[in-house]
Scaffold this active site. Structure first.
Site, PDB file in Angstrom:
ATOM      1  N   LYS A  53      48.010  33.786 -15.192  1.00  0.00           N
ATOM      2  CA  LYS A  53      48.216  32.362 -14.909  1.00  0.00           C
ATOM      3  C   LYS A  53      48.447  31.592 -16.202  1.00  0.00           C
ATOM      4  O   LYS A  53      49.307  30.721 -16.276  1.00  0.00           O
ATOM      5  CB  LYS A  53      46.997  31.795 -14.161  1.00  0.00           C
ATOM      6  CG  LYS A  53      46.931  32.259 -12.722  1.00  0.00           C
ATOM      7  CD  LYS A  53      45.601  31.973 -12.052  1.00  0.00           C
ATOM      8  CE  LYS A  53      45.586  32.598 -10.653  1.00  0.00           C
ATOM      9  NZ  LYS A  53      44.274  32.648 -10.036  1.00  0.00           N
ATOM     10  N   GLN A  97      38.321  30.548 -10.430  1.00  0.00           N
ATOM     11  CA  GLN A  97      38.776  31.919 -10.154  1.00  0.00           C
ATOM     12  C   GLN A  97      37.722  32.643  -9.315  1.00  0.00           C
ATOM     13  O   GLN A  97      36.569  32.753  -9.723  1.00  0.00           O
ATOM     14  CB  GLN A  97      39.030  32.650 -11.488  1.00  0.00           C
ATOM     15  CG  GLN A  97      39.578  34.047 -11.340  1.00  0.00           C
ATOM     16  CD  GLN A  97      40.993  34.073 -10.734  1.00  0.00           C
ATOM     17  OE1 GLN A  97      41.841  33.250 -11.079  1.00  0.00           O
ATOM     18  NE2 GLN A  97      41.238  35.003  -9.828  1.00  0.00           N
ATOM     19  N   ASP A 120      44.268  24.644  -6.133  1.00  0.00           N
ATOM     20  CA  ASP A 120      44.288  25.754  -5.185  1.00  0.00           C
ATOM     21  C   ASP A 120      44.333  25.272  -3.741  1.00  0.00           C
ATOM     22  O   ASP A 120      44.408  26.092  -2.818  1.00  0.00           O
ATOM     23  CB  ASP A 120      43.009  26.590  -5.394  1.00  0.00           C
ATOM     24  CG  ASP A 120      43.331  28.052  -5.628  1.00  0.00           C
ATOM     25  OD1 ASP A 120      44.518  28.412  -5.559  1.00  0.00           O
ATOM     26  OD2 ASP A 120      42.389  28.825  -5.865  1.00  0.00           O
TER      27      ASP A 120
END
Ligand code: NAD
Length: 291
Positions: A53, A97, A120
């Site tokens: 990422k 994460q 997200d």
């Protein structure tokens, strides 16, 4: 023989376009977009995802605000980090994460993220918007699936879509997105009786389960569009390890009209959608339209 939907190529093309957007926006507003990825502990798979990422951010011109905390970090410490990132004007997107170590409550942490920085798309505010069919930050993997369908010119309206898997991360949001695009949506899951009979209805079949090659050719209608979200590491008889999806690619490819490969299908799109979400939040802040 099915047309292969190339997620790697589309993700790359999106990143090239996003780099252009970032360049021109940065000249106007005087700072790049910022994405903070919060990682806890040393899970090697998570570390590889985070690195991936960060490299993608670099390519597009997004500034990374990586926060790596030890596996012993407390819920309170993490909440404080999130609050600081919420208040930081250089940060447009925040991502936790997953998975987190067992002593931490991931849902409570995600709920602490300011909804307009929820890169997200997992905050209840953004999931609620999705449920209502309103524009908002959307979960990256399902949003990537929708982009793949759009790019492959797949007609969704009026089609029967079967989604296998009902997770918050993939199954439920993709079902809502397909419904919003006017598909007739059927959801299947671990308690579904006769998965094959359900799957055979699908004009569009999305599989997000996590069982290697669960879907075989006899479960797929001829001419169906098959999207394989699963990522499973398997080891063959000679000890060689590889990634496979939830769909038996070779046999299903012979009868589907379109199919995503694993790797190189949905996976690369997830990262591009994360960058997209970060740029979307950044543009929203400066009143610039970005789709
Ligand atoms: P999850 O474990 O949270 O959910 C799995 C779902 O599968 C559950 O809803 C369960 O009901 C269903 N299920 C389990 N066994 C089943 C069966 N026998 N028949 C039908 N349904 C069954 O997993 P998830 O987070 O949704 O991820 C699913 C897969 O997608 C995993 O392989 C994961 O690695 C992959 N994934 C890929 C990406 C990507 O970027 N490509 C992103 C997220 C997840």
């Amino acid at each position: 023989m099915a047309e292969i939907i190339d997620g790697k190529a589309l993700a790359k093309q999106m990143q090239t376009e996003m780099a252009e957007t970032v360049k021109s926006m940065q000249t106007q507003v005087g700072r790049p977009p910022g994405l903070a990825v919060l990682m806890v502990g040393d899970n090697p798979a998570s570390a590889a995802y985070v690195r991936n990422k960060e490299l993608a951010c670099e390519r597009v011109g997004i500034r990374s605000f990586g926060k790596h905390l030890p596996a012993t970090a407390s819920q309170n410490e993490l909440e404080q980090v999130i609050q600081a990132l919420n208040a930081d004007p250089n940060v447009d997107g925040i991502l936790v994460q997953l998975p987190l170590p067992d002593h931490l409550d991931a849902i409570a942490l995600i709920n602490q993220i300011a909804p307009h920085k929820d890169a997200d798309g997992l905050h209840p505010y953004n999931m609620g918007k999705l449920m209502r069919g309103e524009k908002g930050l959307q979960s990256c993997t399902p949003a990537g699936v929708m982009q793949l369908l759009k790019n492959a010119n797949v007609t969704i309206a009026g089609k029967t879509a079967v989604v296998i898997g009902r997770s918050i991360l993939v199954g439920k949001p993709i079902a809502m997105m397909l419904l919003e695009a006017n598909a007739t949506v059927i959801m299947a899951h671990s308690r579904t009786v006769d998965l094959k009979a359900i799957a055979l209805n699908a004009d569009i079949l999305v599989v997000a389960v996590g069982i290697p090659q669960l879907i075989t050719a006899d479960m797929v209608k001829s001419g169906a569009v098959v999207i394989d979200v699963g990522i499973n590491r398997v080891t063959d008889d000679e000890g060689k390890s590889s990634l496979v999806g939830d769909v038996d690619f070779i046999s299903v490819k012979a009868i589907a009209s379109h199919i995503t490969p694993v790797p190189g299908g949905v996976g690369p799109m997830t990262v591009s959608m994360l960058l997209h979400n970060t740029i979307w939040s950044y543009c929203q802040q400066y009143g610039t339209k970005y789709n």
